[in-house]
Design a protein around this motif. Sequence first.
Motif, PDB file in Angstrom:
ATOM      1  N   LEU A  82      33.444   9.160 -14.575  1.00 62.14           N
ATOM      2  CA  LEU A  82      33.938   9.979 -13.477  1.00 62.14           C
ATOM      3  C   LEU A  82      34.902  11.050 -13.980  1.00 62.14           C
ATOM      4  O   LEU A  82      35.548  10.883 -15.010  1.00 62.14           O
ATOM      5  CB  LEU A  82      34.709   9.107 -12.482  1.00 62.14           C
ATOM      6  CG  LEU A  82      33.933   8.128 -11.610  1.00 62.14           C
ATOM      7  CD1 LEU A  82      34.914   7.248 -10.850  1.00 62.14           C
ATOM      8  CD2 LEU A  82      33.027   8.857 -10.639  1.00 62.14           C
TER       9      LEU A  82
ATOM     10  N   VAL B 139      42.590  21.557 -11.499  1.00 61.68           N
ATOM     11  CA  VAL B 139      42.972  20.665 -12.596  1.00 61.68           C
ATOM     12  C   VAL B 139      42.136  19.407 -12.471  1.00 61.68           C
ATOM     13  O   VAL B 139      42.085  18.774 -11.408  1.00 61.68           O
ATOM     14  CB  VAL B 139      44.476  20.315 -12.543  1.00 61.68           C
ATOM     15  CG1 VAL B 139      44.835  19.332 -13.654  1.00 61.68           C
ATOM     16  CG2 VAL B 139      45.318  21.571 -12.666  1.00 61.68           C
TER      17      VAL B 139
ATOM     18  N   SER C  17      39.592  18.344  -2.958  1.00 58.03           N
ATOM     19  CA  SER C  17      39.590  17.258  -3.932  1.00 58.03           C
ATOM     20  C   SER C  17      38.137  16.937  -4.256  1.00 58.03           C
ATOM     21  O   SER C  17      37.290  16.926  -3.361  1.00 58.03           O
ATOM     22  CB  SER C  17      40.286  16.038  -3.317  1.00 58.03           C
ATOM     23  OG  SER C  17      40.226  14.946  -4.195  1.00 58.03           O
ATOM     24  N   GLN C  18      37.864  16.687  -5.506  1.00 61.46           N
ATOM     25  CA  GLN C  18      36.474  16.488  -5.926  1.00 61.46           C
ATOM     26  C   GLN C  18      36.337  15.235  -6.774  1.00 61.46           C
ATOM     27  O   GLN C  18      37.200  14.919  -7.586  1.00 61.46           O
ATOM     28  CB  GLN C  18      36.027  17.703  -6.751  1.00 61.46           C
ATOM     29  CG  GLN C  18      34.686  17.529  -7.458  1.00 61.46           C
ATOM     30  CD  GLN C  18      34.327  18.731  -8.307  1.00 61.46           C
ATOM     31  OE1 GLN C  18      34.365  19.868  -7.835  1.00 61.46           O
ATOM     32  NE2 GLN C  18      34.000  18.505  -9.566  1.00 61.46           N
ATOM     33  N   VAL C  19      35.239  14.558  -6.570  1.00 60.82           N
ATOM     34  CA  VAL C  19      34.863  13.453  -7.454  1.00 60.82           C
ATOM     35  C   VAL C  19      33.529  13.814  -8.080  1.00 60.82           C
ATOM     36  O   VAL C  19      32.612  14.240  -7.365  1.00 60.82           O
ATOM     37  CB  VAL C  19      34.688  12.136  -6.678  1.00 60.82           C
ATOM     38  CG1 VAL C  19      34.345  11.005  -7.637  1.00 60.82           C
ATOM     39  CG2 VAL C  19      35.933  11.785  -5.916  1.00 60.82           C
TER      40      VAL C  19
ATOM     41  N   THR D 215      37.780  13.647 -11.760  1.00 66.23           N
ATOM     42  CA  THR D 215      38.259  14.053 -10.440  1.00 66.23           C
ATOM     43  C   THR D 215      39.019  15.365 -10.575  1.00 66.23           C
ATOM     44  O   THR D 215      39.597  15.651 -11.632  1.00 66.23           O
ATOM     45  CB  THR D 215      39.181  12.991  -9.814  1.00 66.23           C
ATOM     46  OG1 THR D 215      40.213  12.665 -10.735  1.00 66.23           O
ATOM     47  CG2 THR D 215      38.419  11.738  -9.461  1.00 66.23           C
TER      48      THR D 215
ATOM     49  N   ILE E  68      41.450  18.452  -8.455  1.00 64.41           N
ATOM     50  CA  ILE E  68      42.150  19.016  -7.308  1.00 64.41           C
ATOM     51  C   ILE E  68      42.133  20.526  -7.521  1.00 64.41           C
ATOM     52  O   ILE E  68      42.424  20.995  -8.623  1.00 64.41           O
ATOM     53  CB  ILE E  68      43.587  18.450  -7.166  1.00 64.41           C
ATOM     54  CG1 ILE E  68      44.303  19.013  -5.939  1.00 64.41           C
ATOM     55  CG2 ILE E  68      44.414  18.695  -8.404  1.00 64.41           C
ATOM     56  CD1 ILE E  68      43.959  18.297  -4.675  1.00 64.41           C
TER      57      ILE E  68
END
Lengths: 305, 245
Positions: free
Chosen positions: B25, B241, B53-55, B27, B29
Motif C-alpha cells: 500500500l 505527500v 486522501s488516497q489509498v 497512502t 494526502i
Amino acid sequence: MKSYLTLIVLFIFLAVGCAHSPTSIVLPQARSFPQPVLLASSSNKIPVKSSRKPVDAIDDEYKDDQNLDYANDTFKEERVEIADPLEPFNRAMHQFNDKLYFWALKPFAQGYNTVVPEPARISVKNFFSNLGFPARFLNCLLQTDFGGASTEFSRFAINTVWGVGGLLDPSAGKELDLQKQDTDLGQTLGVYGVGHGFYIVWPVYGPSSPRDTVTIGGDCFLYPPSYIEPWYVNRGVWAYEKINYVSLRIGDYESLIGAAIDPYVSIRDAYIQYRLKDVKARKEKSLLFKDGNVSLPPADQSLPK
Amino acid sequence: MINSVATAGGLFGPPQTVSKETGGLNTVIGYWYHEDTYKNGADHTIKQNEIYSQVAYGAKNIWEIYARIGVSDLKIFDAFSSTDASTTTDKNDFEENWEFFGTLGAKGFYPINKTFGIGALIQGTYYFSNFTDDVAGTSGSKPFTTDLKVKNLWDVNFGVGFQAIIPYGIKLYAGPYIYFSEAKVSLAANIPGLKYAGGNVSVENKSIAGGFAGINIPLAKGFRLNVEGQYSDKFSAGAAVSYTY
C-alpha cells in the motif's frame, strides 16, 4: 419491541466487557487476605522500549501484546501481596463474566471472525485505537512523559492523515517506529504514588482495583465515541469495538484459564503483576517521578505481610 | 447558454507506482488547485480547491490502482451576471464550499531502461454532493430569490506519461492527457437575463486535451513529495505527500 432492544443492547453491553476478565471456576474455599502475588523485581533497570521491530500490518496487530515497556526477561520474581477482601463477590463476578464470555461474546466474535477478513478487523481496531489518542496523550503529559506525549501526538497526526483516518497504522512501521504509549489514568495515579488498594472484579469490566476503576470514568470522558448520541448508538459502537477486538484474540483467554488450577487466582495474579509492571515502566519514562530504585506504591507496601 | 465545465480529481502522480516491488500500500494526502475556462458566448472561469486522501496498491513497479476521497469547493465566475438590463443580482459569482468527491484510478508502467519509462493512467472523479448557491435580485422591479445547482459532476481523464529517474531517486514526469467532464446545471426559477434559466442543462468541457508535468521527490522514512502542474485552458497545480508501507 423497545424493551427487547434494550435487553439485547444490555446483553451485548454486558457481554463485551468480559473480554477483560472472564474466568470459569468458582472455588468454594474462602481465602484469607492479603494474597501473595509473584512480582517482578524492581532492582533491575526497566527498558522503556520494545526492541521488536514490526514486520507487516497483521504481525503488527499482535505486537501490542509483546510491546510492553518492561518486556524482557531481566525481572526477578519477588513475592508481594494483594488484598482481596471482596473475594466472594469477586469470584461471583468472575464467573458471571466467564459465562458472558463463553455464551455471548465469543459466539458473536466467532461469527464476526468468519464474515470479516482479518485485515479489515485490524483496520477497525486501529481506527478505535487512534481515537484513544486524547486519553493516552493527556496521561503521558500528566506523567511528565513528554517523549511519550510527543510520540502519541505524532502517531495520531500520521495515522490520521496517512493512515486513512486511523484505519492503517503507518507509525508503527519499520521506518517510523512510533509505538503506541499504552497508558491510562490508573497508571498515572500509580506514577503519582497512589497504591492499588484491594482487588475487585467488576461485572462486564473485569479485574480492577479502586485506583484502576478511576480509569473507566476517565477514559470514557476522553474517548470521542463516548459522546455519540443517542445512547444506544454509543453503546452499539462500544459493543462493536469490543467484539472486533475479541475476534482478534479468540483463544487467548481459553489458554490462560486452561493452564490454571484456579483461574480466578491466575487472572488476579496476572492482572496485579501486569498493572504493577505497567506503573513501574511508566515511572521510568517520567521526568519528575523517575527514581533510581523504583519502589512499590505506598498502599501496596503498607499491606500486612 | 453555457455548455462547458471542467472538474478535477487531483494529481495524476508519476506513471510508476511508489509502492514496494513486492506489492504494498501507499497512502497520500494531497491538495489541488484547479482552474479552467469554459465558453459559450461568454467566457467563464471556474476555480476549485481540493483536499483529498488516497489509498493505493501497487506492485512490481509497474502497476497501481488507487482510490481517493476528498472535499472541494467550486467557484464559477459571472454565473449570476445578468444579460438583461431589467434584471439585477446581488452577486455575480457562484460559490459553494466543501462537498465530497471520490476518485478511482489505475496506472500501468513500462520501463524502457533503468532511467526512462513510459506509462498510462486513467482516472475518474465523481462528486457525491451537489453544489448549490443562492442569488437574490430584482427582475422587472420584482424581487426574486433563487438558487443554482450543479449536480452529478463527474470527469474522466486518460493520460500518457514519460518518466525519468534522476539521482537521489527523484522522478520527473510529463505527458499529454485528454479528459471529458459533465454536469447538470439548473436554476430553480426562470429569471430573464440569468444563465441556466432553461431548466436542467447538461454542461461539458470545451477543451479536451492538456499536458501535465511533475516531480516526485523522496523525503525520509518512506515519505515522498509530489508536485505537479496541469495545463489545459488554464494552469492548475497541486502537491501531495505519500507514505509507502
